[in-house]
Write a protein that holds these residues in place. Structure first.
Motif, PDB file in Angstrom:
ATOM      1  N   TYR A 270       0.725  -1.124   0.006  1.00  0.00           N
ATOM      2  CA  TYR A 270       0.031  -0.046   0.012  1.00  0.00           C
ATOM      3  C   TYR A 270       0.713   1.305  -0.007  1.00  0.00           C
ATOM      4  CZ  TYR A 270       1.117   0.840   5.079  1.00  0.00           C
ATOM      5  OH  TYR A 270       1.411   1.085   6.380  1.00  0.00           O
TER       6      TYR A 270
ATOM      7  N   TYR B 196      -6.311  -4.159   2.640  1.00  0.00           N
ATOM      8  CA  TYR B 196      -5.895  -3.392   1.615  1.00  0.00           C
ATOM      9  C   TYR B 196      -6.995  -2.319   1.377  1.00  0.00           C
ATOM     10  CZ  TYR B 196      -4.100  -1.565  -2.581  1.00  0.00           C
ATOM     11  OH  TYR B 196      -3.567  -0.979  -3.745  1.00  0.00           O
TER      12      TYR B 196
ATOM     13  N   MET C 284      -6.122   1.779   1.751  1.00  0.00           N
ATOM     14  CA  MET C 284      -6.240   2.812   0.437  1.00  0.00           C
ATOM     15  C   MET C 284      -7.268   3.939   0.643  1.00  0.00           C
ATOM     16  SD  MET C 284      -3.296   1.949  -0.816  1.00  0.00           S
ATOM     17  CE  MET C 284      -3.508   2.922  -2.299  1.00  0.00           C
TER      18      MET C 284
END
Length: 209
Positions: free
Chosen positions: A29, A50, A54
């Motif tokens: 990331y 994830y 983000m």
């Protein structure tokens, strides 16, 4: 003399403790070249975290995050490996090493490039970015580039400012003053950063917005 091979324990990132010798997997990331240290810095998060990492930068749970560093004598080989392997945001990777803890952050030091492997490449166009792009605390990284497709454009803001302004241009005179930059996909502006406005300079000088 008998060489004894110690096998790493397989653990997920949230289970890692200082002193553990482990094999773990995660999703990239953060990826940036840190000029002061002459190396690529990679951060991975637990695979199922994830999307959260983000899209919700303010509420990241760093117990699910791991920072990758090479041993000092591995830096040149490590840098070449990261570049030639085209490691990118969203890639799923496997890493082997000993865990250290620094101020609450989990760090793994890589002794051999064989201990860093790409399991699968990102298949989302949002992640097809240059490897100099990431969430950065390095104000000297001025060579960040990105694809011009709107879905792959990364924009940035100050991670420590109350000003709700984001920037698209690295040569923006206002953006250059930001020391602690946080990068994110422009597609997230309307979701996670709907209250933020595009910098007036970037708006008047950009041909991609």
């Amino acid at each position: 003399m008998i060489n004894i091979t110690i096998e790493p324990n397989v653990k997920i990132i949230s289970e890692l403790n200082s002193g553990d010798y482990v094999k773990t997997t995660g999703t990239v990331y953060f990826l940036d070249y840190i000029s002061e240290k002459s190396m690529y810095k990679i951060k991975i998060c637990q695979n199922d975290e994830y999307t959260n990492f983000m899209n919700d930068l303010k509420n990241r749970d760093y117990k699910n995050s791991l920072i990758l560093y090479p041993e000092n004598n591995l830096k040149p080989t490590y840098n070449k490996y990261v570049y030639s392997s085209n490691i990118s945001l969203g890639d799923n990777i496997e890493v082997i090493g000993k865990i250290n803890n620094y101020m609450g952050y989990k760090i793994i030091y890589i002794k051999n490039t064989n201990d860093l492997k790409i399991i699968s490449k990102a298949n989302n166009t949002n992640n097809n970015t240059n490897k100099n792009i990431g969430n950065s605390n390095n104000s000297n990284n001025s060579n960040k580039t990105c694809n011009k497709n709107e879905s792959s454009i990364l924009v940035y803001l100050s991670s420590k400012s109350s000003s709700k302004v984001y920037h698209t241009l690295e040569n923006c005179p206002y953006g250059k003053k930001i020391i602690n930059k946080t990068y994110f996909n422009i597609s997230n502006v309307n979701s996670a950063y709907k209250d933020y406005k595009l910098c007036s300079y970037c708006k008047s000088h950009s041909n991609i917005m």
